[in-house]
Write an enzyme that holds these catalytic residues in place. Structure first.
Site, mmCIF file in Angstrom:
data_model
loop_
_atom_site.group_PDB
_atom_site.id
_atom_site.type_symbol
_atom_site.label_atom_id
_atom_site.label_comp_id
_atom_site.label_asym_id
_atom_site.label_seq_id
_atom_site.Cartn_x
_atom_site.Cartn_y
_atom_site.Cartn_z
ATOM 1 N N LYS A 1 0.817 -1.222 0.000
ATOM 2 C CA LYS A 1 0.000 0.000 0.000
ATOM 3 C C LYS A 1 0.849 1.269 0.000
ATOM 4 O O LYS A 1 0.494 2.253 -0.655
ATOM 5 C CB LYS A 1 -0.958 0.009 1.189
ATOM 6 N N THR A 2 1.974 1.256 0.732
ATOM 7 C CA THR A 2 2.819 2.455 0.769
ATOM 8 C C THR A 2 3.384 2.741 -0.611
ATOM 9 O O THR A 2 3.481 3.894 -1.037
ATOM 10 C CB THR A 2 3.968 2.283 1.787
ATOM 11 N N ASP B 1 -3.620 7.410 4.449
ATOM 12 C CA ASP B 1 -3.211 6.044 4.762
ATOM 13 C C ASP B 1 -3.876 5.585 6.065
ATOM 14 O O ASP B 1 -4.284 6.405 6.885
ATOM 15 C CB ASP B 1 -1.686 6.003 4.903
ATOM 16 N N GLU B 2 -3.965 4.268 6.256
ATOM 17 C CA GLU B 2 -4.532 3.670 7.480
ATOM 18 C C GLU B 2 -5.924 4.239 7.780
ATOM 19 O O GLU B 2 -6.258 4.577 8.913
ATOM 20 C CB GLU B 2 -3.601 3.895 8.682
ATOM 21 N N GLN C 1 -7.456 -4.880 9.855
ATOM 22 C CA GLN C 1 -6.359 -4.401 10.693
ATOM 23 C C GLN C 1 -6.785 -3.215 11.560
ATOM 24 O O GLN C 1 -5.943 -2.450 12.022
ATOM 25 C CB GLN C 1 -5.148 -4.025 9.834
ATOM 26 N N ARG D 1 2.474 -10.555 10.418
ATOM 27 C CA ARG D 1 3.819 -9.969 10.544
ATOM 28 C C ARG D 1 4.878 -10.970 10.085
ATOM 29 O O ARG D 1 6.008 -10.595 9.789
ATOM 30 C CB ARG D 1 4.133 -9.592 11.996
#
Length: 667
Positions: free
Chosen positions: A29-30, A215-216, A246, A602
């Protein structure tokens, strides 16, 4: 953009409609956000009209670094990449006159906020202890996160306790206004109020924000969403990136339902899903998908990966928490030797900080270096708070919290009775403590010697403050600390010479950081600018070398979000721990499942769960049950026999032997 997959590419080039990108864990996504910024600039959108917003300073720094690599610095000049709170601070600082503030505004951290509430309650004859103030502080934050103002809070109050909290909320806001101060929640709420009350100001900021990337998005609360909605306006030139799976911050106001609200508020919204994961192997993703499928979803997605693995997910059953820590440490030692892995390849994740204590002991016994994330904040050290409060007074003398902290630190014979008289006088006049020290009325309340000490202190602050406008502020900060003999005071009150040296070095590091910030920044050279920015940091920017040290990482599941490691150990997989007992009692299992999902995703190569047959709680040993989340994982992909058949002492011995052999090979 040759390396983007089809969905990523579509997300980058879609600019003519509001866009929601549902980005699964590890789906890049980044990269999509940074490539989109580059695409916008290449297609004629000036960088100064692009705003990218995220939730942490680290994420903002990484985003800016990636954008700088994609575009020349000339093309990115003026772009705004920041956290939500930094953006709010920008708006408040530039519109302070419209908001009715003085120029230099103080930002209260959580400790400052708590102290202000305590002072208000003490002055109103409500003597409450820390445990009673904390829920009040939380309630005020909750109201602010829902964009509820004091008057609304009072009308919504359902009982006497909430009425009391609403009245305190109003007093707290009035107190901060007198002090020319805001807290972290105000950094979002205040601009929202500004936009609602001043359409011309809103239009100005909308014109400067032609395209917004957020973002987020799943972590936004009500106030942040309204703030965002005002900025983008009805046209909605934006891309938001989020993942409802998330969303793990409901306890601090995050509202994943904002994903649904977005479609309602922007009917033209296009939705693109990023489901290819570039981080984890197929077994790990299969487990993550099966676990999270037990939660209801706004948008269905299924993560997939091209990374294959023959190794199953390990589940370790331990006798108790002591055995658990020993087995985990021994396993890490064994895998390090077997795969020639670095310490930094390993992460041990847990639900609560207290679970780290025994792990530390076991890792030390095997000489395995480790680092605990989320420890004591640099800014919470007493010497840093003291120094910052002196600096904040130079910038904003009306800062009552800063004034109260330093007026008798180091000792200058101004006792609590004097401070109480000063506070009563200032409250009666509705002015700051600092301003009260210059009034003739106060002189009549105190004896001549005491009044002279207060007045001399304030005159000295004024003199230093004036000089920071004309001279080198860093030199003045050093002079200020020498004048009050602060380092001598530290040495006198430290428990040891080593502690004194550490505290003094912390202060010097703080001032050096301020100096470096002044040199780096072309736009924010004033002391006020730098300190305002500093108050938004979780910790000082450390050297890259320090961040890359070869240590096993110990951290909570909340702290692990956004990170990745080849080997992940998720410990304490028991009912009452994960899911947490509070969530079981309040029927909030869904967020706990999302926490477990974050932990699982993770892991890149290998994932291990552990749980105990019994655990000590409140001094008593009691039996435990494996977490329900373990039963929700794909049975065929789990190895329940992993490690558990081996005696813990044997494990420990084998780990030590492996480590000794590894050391001999290295030598």
């Amino acid at each position: 953009m040759p390396k983007l997959n089809p969905e990523q590419h579509k997300a980058v080039i879609t600019t003519d409609t509001p866009l929601l990108v549902i980005a699964g864990a590890g789906s890049g996504k980044t990269r999509v956000i940074t490539e989109k910024i580059s695409h916008l600039i290449s297609n004629g959108v000036e960088a100064k009209h692009i705003t990218a917003v995220t939730f942490t300073n680290k994420a903002a720094r990484e985003m800016r670094s990636r954008v700088d690599k994609l575009c020349s610095s000339k093309k990115t000049k003026g772009i705004r990449i920041s956290t939500f709170h930094s953006l709010g601070l920008d708006i408040i600082r530039k519109e302070y006159q419209t908001l009715g503030f003085k120029k230099n505004i103080s930002i209260l951290d959580e400790q400052d906020k708590f102290k202000v509430l305590q002072d208000i309650l003490d002055n109103s004859q409500h003597q409450l202890d820390k445990a009673q103030i904390s829920p009040l502080s939380w309630q005020i934050s909750d109201w602010k996160n829902q964009a509820i103002l004091p008057a609304q809070a009072m009308s919504l109050a359902e009982d006497a306790q909430q009425q009391f909290a609403a009245a305190l909320y109003e007093q707290y806001q009035q107190y901060n206004r007198v002090c020319n101060a805001v807290d972290f929640d105000d950094l979002i709420l205040t601009p929202l109020i500004l936009f609602n009350e001043h359409p011309s100001v809103l239009e100005k900021w909308q014109n400067s924000t032609r395209y917004l990337l957020l973002d987020e998005y799943q972590d936004t609360n009500t106030t942040q969403y309204e703030f965002f909605k005002h900025l983008v306006g009805a046209i909605g030139q934006f891309t938001v990136v989020g993942d409802d799976d998330q969303s793990i911050y409901a306890w601090r106001g995050a509202n994943p339902e904002n994903l649904f609200t977005l479609k309602k508020d922007f009917p033209r919204l296009e939705i693109i899903k990023l489901e290819q994961n570039y981080r984890s192997n197929q077994r790990i993703l299969k487990a993550a998908n099966q676990l999270i499928s037990n939660n209801p979803h706004l948008y269905e997605k299924n993560l997939w990966s091209n990374i294959k693995s023959d190794e199953k997910i390990n589940v370790i059953r331990c006798k108790d928490e002591f055995s658990e820590s020993q087995q985990i440490a021994a396993e890490i030692s064994r895998i390090k030797f077997k795969h020639r892995a670095s310490n930094a390849d390993f992460a041990i994740l847990y639900r609560s900080n207290h679970q780290a204590r025994l792990l530390e002991k076991s890792l030390r016994e095997l000489s395995l270096p480790y680092a605990i994330s989320g420890g004591t904040s640099f800014f919470s050290h007493a010497e840093i708070k003291d120094t910052l409060c002196y600096i904040k007074l130079l910038i904003n003398p009306d800062d009552n919290s800063a004034f109260l902290r330093v007026i008798n630190t180091p000792r200058r014979e101004i006792g609590t009775s004097t401070v109480e008289k000063l506070a009563l006088y200032a409250n009666s006049r509705h002015i700051s403590l600092f301003d009260a020290c210059f009034e003739i009325g106060l002189e009549q309340q105190l004896n001549e010697r005491t009044y002279y000490k207060l007045r001399s202190f304030c005159d000295w602050i004024v003199s230093l403050s004036d000089r920071t406008q004309q001279e080198d502020p860093i030199a003045i900060l050093h002079e200020m600390l020498q004048h009050i003999e602060y380092y001598d005071w530290i040495k006198t009150h430290a428990n040891s010479d080593k502690q004194a040296e550490r505290k003094i070095n912390n202060v010097l590091e703080l001032i050096k950081w301020i100096e470096n910030s002044a040199k780096k920044s072309q736009e924010e050279r004033s002391l006020g600018d730098i300190v305002s920015r500093m108050m938004l940091l979780d910790s000082l920017e450390r050297n890259e070398e320090e961040e890359k040290t070869d240590q096993i990482k110990l951290m909570t599941l909340h702290a692990a979000k956004g990170l990745e490691f080849p080997y992940v150990y998720l410990i304490g997989m028991e009912e009452g721990i994960l899911p947490h007992q509070n969530s079981i009692d309040t029927d909030q299992i869904e967020e706990e499942r999302r926490l477990a999902y974050v932990g699982i995703t993770r892991a890149q190569q290998q994932l291990t769960f552990s749980y105990c047959a019994q655990r000590k709680k409140y001094g008593d040993v009691s039996s435990t049950e494996p977490s329900r989340f373990l039963t929700e994982l794909p049975v065929d992909d789990l190895d329940w026999a992993a490690v558990q058949k081996k005696n813990p002492e044997e494990q420990k011995k084998k780990g030590q032997e492996s480590l000794a052999l590894m050391k001999s090979l290295l030598n």
